[in-house]
Design a protein around this motif. Structure first.
Motif, PDB file in Angstrom:
ATOM      1  N   ARG A   1       0.846  -1.187   0.000  1.00  0.00           N
ATOM      2  CA  ARG A   1       0.000   0.000   0.000  1.00  0.00           C
ATOM      3  C   ARG A   1       0.881   1.235   0.000  1.00  0.00           C
ATOM      4  O   ARG A   1       1.760   1.389   0.830  1.00  0.00           O
ATOM      5  CB  ARG A   1      -0.908   0.006   1.225  1.00  0.00           C
TER       6      ARG A   1
ATOM      7  N   ARG B   1       1.706   5.420   0.113  1.00  0.00           N
ATOM      8  CA  ARG B   1       1.295   6.547   0.950  1.00  0.00           C
ATOM      9  C   ARG B   1       0.191   7.377   0.321  1.00  0.00           C
ATOM     10  O   ARG B   1      -0.633   7.954   1.011  1.00  0.00           O
ATOM     11  CB  ARG B   1       2.488   7.462   1.240  1.00  0.00           C
TER      12      ARG B   1
ATOM     13  N   ASN C   1      -2.268   6.353  -1.476  1.00  0.00           N
ATOM     14  CA  ASN C   1      -3.461   5.568  -1.730  1.00  0.00           C
ATOM     15  C   ASN C   1      -4.628   6.173  -0.956  1.00  0.00           C
ATOM     16  O   ASN C   1      -4.603   6.264   0.262  1.00  0.00           O
ATOM     17  CB  ASN C   1      -3.228   4.122  -1.284  1.00  0.00           C
ATOM     18  N   THR C   2      -5.654   6.610  -1.682  1.00  0.00           N
ATOM     19  CA  THR C   2      -6.807   7.236  -1.026  1.00  0.00           C
ATOM     20  C   THR C   2      -8.014   6.311  -0.958  1.00  0.00           C
ATOM     21  O   THR C   2      -8.941   6.574  -0.202  1.00  0.00           O
ATOM     22  CB  THR C   2      -7.212   8.530  -1.756  1.00  0.00           C
ATOM     23  N   SER C   3      -8.015   5.222  -1.725  1.00  0.00           N
ATOM     24  CA  SER C   3      -9.156   4.309  -1.706  1.00  0.00           C
ATOM     25  C   SER C   3      -9.052   3.313  -0.559  1.00  0.00           C
ATOM     26  O   SER C   3     -10.057   2.735  -0.154  1.00  0.00           O
ATOM     27  CB  SER C   3      -9.251   3.540  -3.024  1.00  0.00           C
ATOM     28  N   GLY C   4      -7.852   3.093  -0.047  1.00  0.00           N
ATOM     29  CA  GLY C   4      -7.655   2.096   0.995  1.00  0.00           C
ATOM     30  C   GLY C   4      -7.438   0.701   0.438  1.00  0.00           C
ATOM     31  O   GLY C   4      -7.229  -0.237   1.185  1.00  0.00           O
ATOM     32  N   ILE C   5      -7.502   0.542  -0.876  1.00  0.00           N
ATOM     33  CA  ILE C   5      -7.357  -0.757  -1.509  1.00  0.00           C
ATOM     34  C   ILE C   5      -6.197  -0.685  -2.489  1.00  0.00           C
ATOM     35  O   ILE C   5      -6.178   0.163  -3.377  1.00  0.00           O
ATOM     36  CB  ILE C   5      -8.650  -1.146  -2.255  1.00  0.00           C
TER      37      ILE C   5
ATOM     38  N   LYS D   1     -16.917   0.102  -7.721  1.00  0.00           N
ATOM     39  CA  LYS D   1     -15.787  -0.152  -6.810  1.00  0.00           C
ATOM     40  C   LYS D   1     -15.628  -1.649  -6.555  1.00  0.00           C
ATOM     41  O   LYS D   1     -14.522  -2.180  -6.604  1.00  0.00           O
ATOM     42  CB  LYS D   1     -15.997   0.593  -5.499  1.00  0.00           C
TER      43      LYS D   1
ATOM     44  N   CYS E   1     -12.376  -3.991  -7.461  1.00  0.00           N
ATOM     45  CA  CYS E   1     -11.702  -4.812  -6.442  1.00  0.00           C
ATOM     46  C   CYS E   1     -11.637  -6.273  -6.888  1.00  0.00           C
ATOM     47  O   CYS E   1     -10.608  -6.931  -6.739  1.00  0.00           O
ATOM     48  CB  CYS E   1     -12.421  -4.701  -5.101  1.00  0.00           C
TER      49      CYS E   1
END
Length: 149
Positions: free
Chosen positions: A76, A78, A80-84, A133, A137
């Motif tokens: 991941r 830094r 990354n705004t989606s968390g995925i 989304k 994923c």
């Protein structure tokens, strides 16, 4: 720009501190190893460089890991705004008929076994926010599973 034979090796010549050496700095999986090879201790600039290259080669060999490519793909970041990992929401702006139009989509992306970047795009207008989304994923999970198999 350094040559491939001097990758991870940098020259330090600081007259103020009387420091003349080669610095080896190798980073792998958040682990950083630094060694200095002084001209005085190794009998000159060329001998110090030879020792630095040998050290660098040994460090790289010790850090070699078959699972590194998989780890790198799934780390991941830094920003990354989606968390995925490997999934993000993007908005494309364009002018259509004199009007500004925004088109949102969720995009799954990954580096394939061929070393190329691959993507799958799911439009929010077509699938809705949650489903787009979820599909992104799922596409990412399936692509990563195919890489491991």
């Amino acid at each position: 720009m350094s040559s491939p034979t001097r990758r991870h090796i940098h020259r330090i010549d600081n007259e103020t501190n009387r420091t003349h050496c080669w610095k080896v700095q190798v980073q792998h999986r958040n682990r950083v190893v630094i060694h200095h090879f002084s001209d005085g201790r190794y009998g000159g600039k060329r001998k110090a460089l030879t020792a630095a290259i040998a050290c660098r080669n040994e460090l790289l060999e010790d850090m070699r890991d078959e699972r590194y490519a998989h780890w790198r793909r799934n780390r991941r970041r830094r920003n990354n705004t989606s968390g995925i990992v490997g999934v993000g929401r993007y908005v494309a702006r364009e002018v259509v008929g004199g009007k500004d139009v925004e088109r949102a989509s969720w995009i799954a992306f990954w580096d394939g076994a061929d070393g190329k970047r691959h993507t799958r795009k799911f439009a929010v207008n077509k699938y809705g926010e949650a489903r787009a989304k979820a599909l992104a994923c799922k596409a990412r999970r399936e692509a990563m599973a195919a890489l491991i198999a």
